[in-house]
Design an enzyme around this catalytic site. Structure first.
Site, mmCIF file in Angstrom:
data_model
loop_
_atom_site.group_PDB
_atom_site.id
_atom_site.type_symbol
_atom_site.label_atom_id
_atom_site.label_comp_id
_atom_site.label_asym_id
_atom_site.label_seq_id
_atom_site.Cartn_x
_atom_site.Cartn_y
_atom_site.Cartn_z
ATOM 1 N N SER A 49 0.843 -1.195 0.000
ATOM 2 C CA SER A 49 0.000 0.000 0.000
ATOM 3 C C SER A 49 0.875 1.240 0.000
ATOM 4 C CB SER A 49 -0.888 0.005 1.234
ATOM 5 O OG SER A 49 -0.118 0.400 2.349
ATOM 6 N N LYS A 50 0.216 2.371 -0.159
ATOM 7 C CA LYS A 50 0.933 3.633 -0.258
ATOM 8 C C LYS A 50 1.702 3.986 1.011
ATOM 9 C CE LYS A 50 -1.799 5.966 -3.737
ATOM 10 N NZ LYS A 50 -3.008 6.711 -3.921
ATOM 11 N N ARG A 51 1.350 3.327 2.125
ATOM 12 C CA ARG A 51 2.023 3.646 3.396
ATOM 13 C C ARG A 51 3.543 3.558 3.269
ATOM 14 N NH1 ARG A 51 0.479 -0.738 7.278
ATOM 15 N NH2 ARG A 51 0.412 -1.828 5.313
ATOM 16 N N SER A 52 4.012 2.597 2.465
ATOM 17 C CA SER A 52 5.460 2.409 2.375
ATOM 18 C C SER A 52 6.040 3.006 1.099
ATOM 19 C CB SER A 52 5.797 0.923 2.430
ATOM 20 O OG SER A 52 5.321 0.374 3.615
ATOM 21 N N GLY A 53 5.359 3.948 0.506
ATOM 22 C CA GLY A 53 5.891 4.601 -0.698
ATOM 23 C C GLY A 53 4.996 4.355 -1.891
#
Ligand code: GLU
Length: 474
Positions: free
Chosen positions: A255-259
């Site tokens: 997901s976008k949480r890690s980039g």
């Protein structure tokens, strides 16, 4: 090596950006088609008109091209089964739905949304699987005709067999079975006359003679319904291959949480397409050897369905960085020039020529360049304490900077040797000296090789930065 020419496809929905997981699916489909001498098709699945995003189709095709992959049939280039955009094929789906209606394998449903919501709520309360209750299956042909003639909206549903086990063999997961008892009478044509994904995808895969369906595992639960549709339409089944989901290092789906997750975003950050592809090759497939570096051509040769992972891979950005660095270093300075130019728009060609050999050895991705080289274009603000980071006394630091200034009068040749002479002559500590110089020039303790980078900065700016540092200390 697969024997028969495989016709593979990707079927992106233009509802947003092309995800890095989609790109992996695309790569594997590409490889299977190419290695078997088959064709790789792009088909646009735009039947969900509410979720359409303007420009998404063009961006999807563009990013696939940017990654260095090509296709044999598609919306832009046509092909023997054109058109390759589902909303341009509506008359085709009408023909096939009529066949199913005539055979009693599909039926009209006039139920209102309120009624459907109501039965759903009831079923939930009774802890039953929510399913359509086949209310409209009982309608007589006269009733149906009368409702249609009076303009009542309707959908067309697929009639599921009552109690049949659907089995299929997935190349990665082996035997999978579902009982039709658990399956809803899927809507095939929506009230606006547009088919649903299930129906359009199966009709198209049949007509486009797709032999292998490689797609994400989120489509497994759709597969039994689709298999029944193949049966209803009297068509041979393709080989199904449901790829594992890519995991986020912090757990769960990527997901976008890690980039970034959008395929284009990685290129925008300065990852090379070759490195991205190499990384994706190993993110779900293993070569069965220790080899890690593959050109696209090598991968196409080596790829095989039986070495696709059963276990979900974790998106390891460190590994991607490592690959990208390797691929950067494989390029000549000339090849790197356009990348440096793109990522350093403020630098002139002379500066770029100086910078490439200095930075190439340690660069992870081009997107790091502006931050690393910020000091070339602006005065970076920093705390005067940073100059004394290694415990240098202020008066020594002043002496170092003042004497260094005297070296920048003529040219940058032999600078390393001249600096070393200066350090020795004054009995300064080498580590301290270079920290003072580094911070004075770059405003940071972590910088590219400082002596080699100075020619890109030039005399005037070097002297200016030394003066700014002296002001801070005085
Ligand atoms: N349109 C579907 C998607 O957006 C395609 C699924 C499939 O490959 O069957 O991923």
């Amino acid at each position: 090596m697969s024997s028969l020419p495989a016709r593979t496809r990707i079927a992106p929905s233009p509802t947003g950006e092309y995800h890095i997981g989609h790109m992996r699916t695309c790569l594997y489909n590409y490889a299977l088609a190419r290695q078997s001498g088959g064709q790789f098709i792009i088909r646009i699945e735009d039947t969900d008109q509410k979720r359409l995003v303007i420009g998404a189709q063009d961006r999807i095709l563009k990013v696939i091209k940017n990654y260095g992959l090509s296709w044999d049939e598609g919306p832009d280039i046509g092909g023997p089964y054109a058109p390759y955009v589902q909303t341009q094929r509506l008359d085709i789906y009408q023909k096939y739905i009529k066949k199913l209606l005539d055979q009693g394998l599909a039926y009209y449903c006039f139920c209102s949304q309120e009624r459907l919501d109501h039965i759903r709520d009831q079923q939930k309360k009774l802890k039953q699987i929510p399913k359509y209750d086949r209310h409209c299956l009982k309608l007589t042909p006269q009733e149906i005709k009368q409702k249609i003639d009076s303009g009542q909206p309707y959908v067309i549903r697929m009639k599921m067999p009552d109690n049949e086990t659907i089995r299929f063999t997935d190349s990665i997961r082996g035997q999978i079975s579902f009982n039709t008892r658990d399956l809803d009478d899927q809507v095939l044509i929506k009230s606006n006359g547009i088919p649903t994904y299930h129906f359009a995808a199966v009709v198209d895969d049949i007509l486009m003679k797709v032999t292998h369906v490689l797609r994400g595992e989120e489509w497994i639960s759709s597969t039994p319904k689709q298999i029944l549709l193949y049966k209803y339409l009297d068509a041979p089944l393709p080989q199904f291959v449901h790829l594992t989901v890519i995991l986020d290092p912090r757990g769960g789906k990527m997901s976008k949480r890690s980039g970034s997750v959008a395929a284009q975003a990685f290129l925008d950050e300065g990852y090379l397409p070759e490195a991205m592809l190499n990384f994706l090759m190993l993110l779900g497939w293993n070569p069965g050897t220790d080899q890690e570096l593959f050109t696209l051509e090598e991968f196409v040769k080596e790829f095989s369905l039986d070495r696709l992972h059963k276990k979900s891979p974790v998106f390891d950005r460190k590994k991607l960085d490592y690959f990208n660095g390797l691929y950067i270093r494989q390029k000549s300075d000339e090849e790197l020039f356009p990348y440096f130019k793109k990522f350093l728009p403020a630098a002139n060609d002379e500066q770029i020529k100086i910078l490439i050999p200095v930075l190439k050895e340690r660069l992870v991705k081009f997107g790091d360049l502006p931050q690393t080289l910020n000091f070339l274009f602006t005065d970076v603000d920093y705390d005067s304490e940073l100059l004394l980071k290694k415990g240098t006394k202020p008066e020594i630091a002043i002496d170092m900077l003042e004497k260094t200034k005297t070296l920048f009068t003529d040219n940058f040749s032999d600078l390393q040797a001249r600096l070393m002479n200066l350090i020795q002559a004054n009995n300064w500590n080498v580590g301290e000296y270079f920290m003072v110089l580094r911070v004075a020039i770059c405003g940071s303790a972590f910088t590219p090789p400082i002596v080699e980078i100075l020619p890109a900065l030039g005399f005037d700016k070097t002297l200016h930065k030394l003066d700014v540092a002296l002001d801070k200390l005085k």
